[in-house]
Scaffold this active site. Structure first.
Site, PDB file in Angstrom:
ATOM      1  N   GLU A  82       5.646   2.151   4.008  1.00  0.00           N
ATOM      2  CA  GLU A  82       5.506   3.563   4.349  1.00  0.00           C
ATOM      3  C   GLU A  82       6.103   4.405   3.228  1.00  0.00           C
ATOM      4  O   GLU A  82       7.103   4.019   2.621  1.00  0.00           O
ATOM      5  CB  GLU A  82       6.236   3.874   5.654  1.00  0.00           C
ATOM      6  CG  GLU A  82       5.767   3.072   6.832  1.00  0.00           C
ATOM      7  CD  GLU A  82       6.674   3.191   8.047  1.00  0.00           C
ATOM      8  OE1 GLU A  82       6.377   2.523   9.042  1.00  0.00           O
ATOM      9  OE2 GLU A  82       7.689   3.932   7.985  1.00  0.00           O
ATOM     10  N   ASP A 137       6.636  -3.099  13.422  1.00  0.00           N
ATOM     11  CA  ASP A 137       5.526  -3.689  14.169  1.00  0.00           C
ATOM     12  C   ASP A 137       5.408  -5.188  13.983  1.00  0.00           C
ATOM     13  O   ASP A 137       4.963  -5.881  14.897  1.00  0.00           O
ATOM     14  CB  ASP A 137       4.211  -3.040  13.742  1.00  0.00           C
ATOM     15  CG  ASP A 137       4.009  -1.696  14.401  1.00  0.00           C
ATOM     16  OD1 ASP A 137       3.802  -1.667  15.612  1.00  0.00           O
ATOM     17  OD2 ASP A 137       4.068  -0.669  13.698  1.00  0.00           O
TER      18      ASP A 137
END
Length: 401
Positions: free
Chosen positions: A154, A170
């Site tokens: 990210e 995740d």
């Protein structure tokens, strides 16, 4: 950092066929017009994975200047997604050819808030719904990307600089390191596993009783694809829903008689809240004794996902308290210290009932940093690097050792 930047992905966000990339990091700070960060910067991708076959790289996210969702090509040029459909329609091919084993490729990334994906062997499948881009849902066995080995970082690049992190919120999958070459020429990196760390995480969870081995997912040819984050494990039945019940019950019993003190802001040590369980509900009061927020006893899903009964709105009171509670539950520090957050990483994950996924990952990174659950940045234990005038971002695909 908590209030200024949110580098996380919740389980609910990943599953939504909506504008996910725009929600990832949009809370990053807006830089002044005179800031040094340019409109695009180079991203150097180094393939030290040792795996044969092609690598594909993707830069996806929200253009900060306009709020549009889209993708960037290798030159850093932004392209808005076309309209989606119902059912979702194929997205344009946003893939960029990555480096061969032992080689390096440099592309440019623009001012976005989003993700840098990379995949081994096959291109990822992206689709567009009426609400926006459909991201891969790693917990869904019917997702078209389920059998592809991939991962993502990210990042936010804006007028105040670059923030880039590794994430395991995740899943734990293909190992990689992120870095930045700073304006002064120095470098900072994070996310790198110790030698043997990748296999060590797999072996640790496979040996952990209580269902943790069910998080490891393999392809039919035996290739390990990923380890699901435990929140996804509970949601899919791979991990028992009762996995944290014993610890949660003990916390609730303790604070029926003891006082829990939360100091959610490192830069405001005078802002404290006091919690006590009454009638089965944990009530927090401020300095005047006024109840400011309350929490019903959470379940494992709420704890592991830092949501539902531990919802954390972007406000000044409940959100910061909830983030601190979430970190304390996942790190199992709520019974050992009535003052939270506990800043000492040596105290984390000591209880037999804990987030063993987060424990296994943190124990095997070279700097002890990771983003193993949504609020792993409480106390600055997250795998994040930042610079206000970055010269270069770096992504290294690491060995599967």
């Amino acid at each position: 950092m908590l209030d200024r930047l949110r580098h996380r992905i919740t389980a609910a966000t990943t599953a939504l066929a909506t504008a996910v990339a725009g929600a990832l990091l949009a809370a990053g700070p807006t830089g002044p017009a005179h800031a040094a960060a340019p409109a695009t910067i180079p991203l150097t991708v180094t393939n030290d994975s040792g795996r044969a076959g092609p690598v594909y790289v993707y830069t996806l996210g929200t253009e900060l200047a306009t709020g549009r969702q889209g993708w960037a090509d290798a030159n850093g040029t932004f392209h808005a997604w076309p309209a989606g459909g119902s059912p979702p329609v194929p997205a344009p091919d946003a893939s960029i050819a990555g480096p061969a084993p032992g080689r390096t490729t440099t592309i440019r990334i623009p001012r976005l808030s989003g993700r840098i994906y990379f995949s081994y062997g096959r291109k990822l499948v992206f689709r567009l719904a009426t609400g926006g881009l459909v991201q891969p849902a790693v917990q869904n066995p019917d997702d078209p990307n389920h059998d592809i080995l991939f991962n993502w970082s990210e990042y936010t690049l804006n007028g105040s600089g670059l923030w880039i992190n590794s994430t395991q919120v995740d899943m734990f999958s293909a190992p990689y390191t992120v870095g930045v070459r700073r304006g002064d020429g120095s470098t900072a990196t994070t996310g790198r596993l110790r030698p043997g760390g990748y296999q060590g995480v797999l072996d640790d969870l496979r040996a952990q009783p209580g269902g943790w081995s069910g998080l490891v997912r393999t392809r039919s040819d035996g290739t390990v694809l990923r380890v699901l984050a435990p929140g996804h494990g509970v949601a899919t039945g791979a991990l028992p829903a009762s996995v944290l019940d014993d610890y949660i019950d003990r916390v609730w019993r303790k604070y029926a008689t003891d006082m829990l003190t939360v100091t959610p802001f490192a830069d405001r040590p005078g802002t404290t809240y006091h919690g006590r369980v009454s009638g089965g509900v944990l009530h927090f009061t401020d300095g005047s004794g006024t109840v400011v927020t309350s929490f019903r006893k959470p379940d494992a899903d709420s704890v592991l996902g830092c949501h539902k009964l531990l919802d954390a709105p972007n406000d000044a009171v409940r959100g910061p308290i909830s983030r601190t509670l979430c970190a304390g539950f996942n790190r199992s520090t709520l019974l050992t210290s009535p003052h939270q957050p506990d800043p000492t990483s040596e105290d984390f994950y000591r209880d037999p009932v804990t987030n063993h996924y987060a424990r296994a990952i943190h124990a095997r990174t070279t700097d002890g940093k990771a983003y193993a659950f949504a609020f792993d940045d409480v106390g600055n234990h997250e795998s994040l690097v930042h610079d206000g005038s970055p010269q270069e971002a770096r992504l290294t695909l690491d060995p599967f050792g």
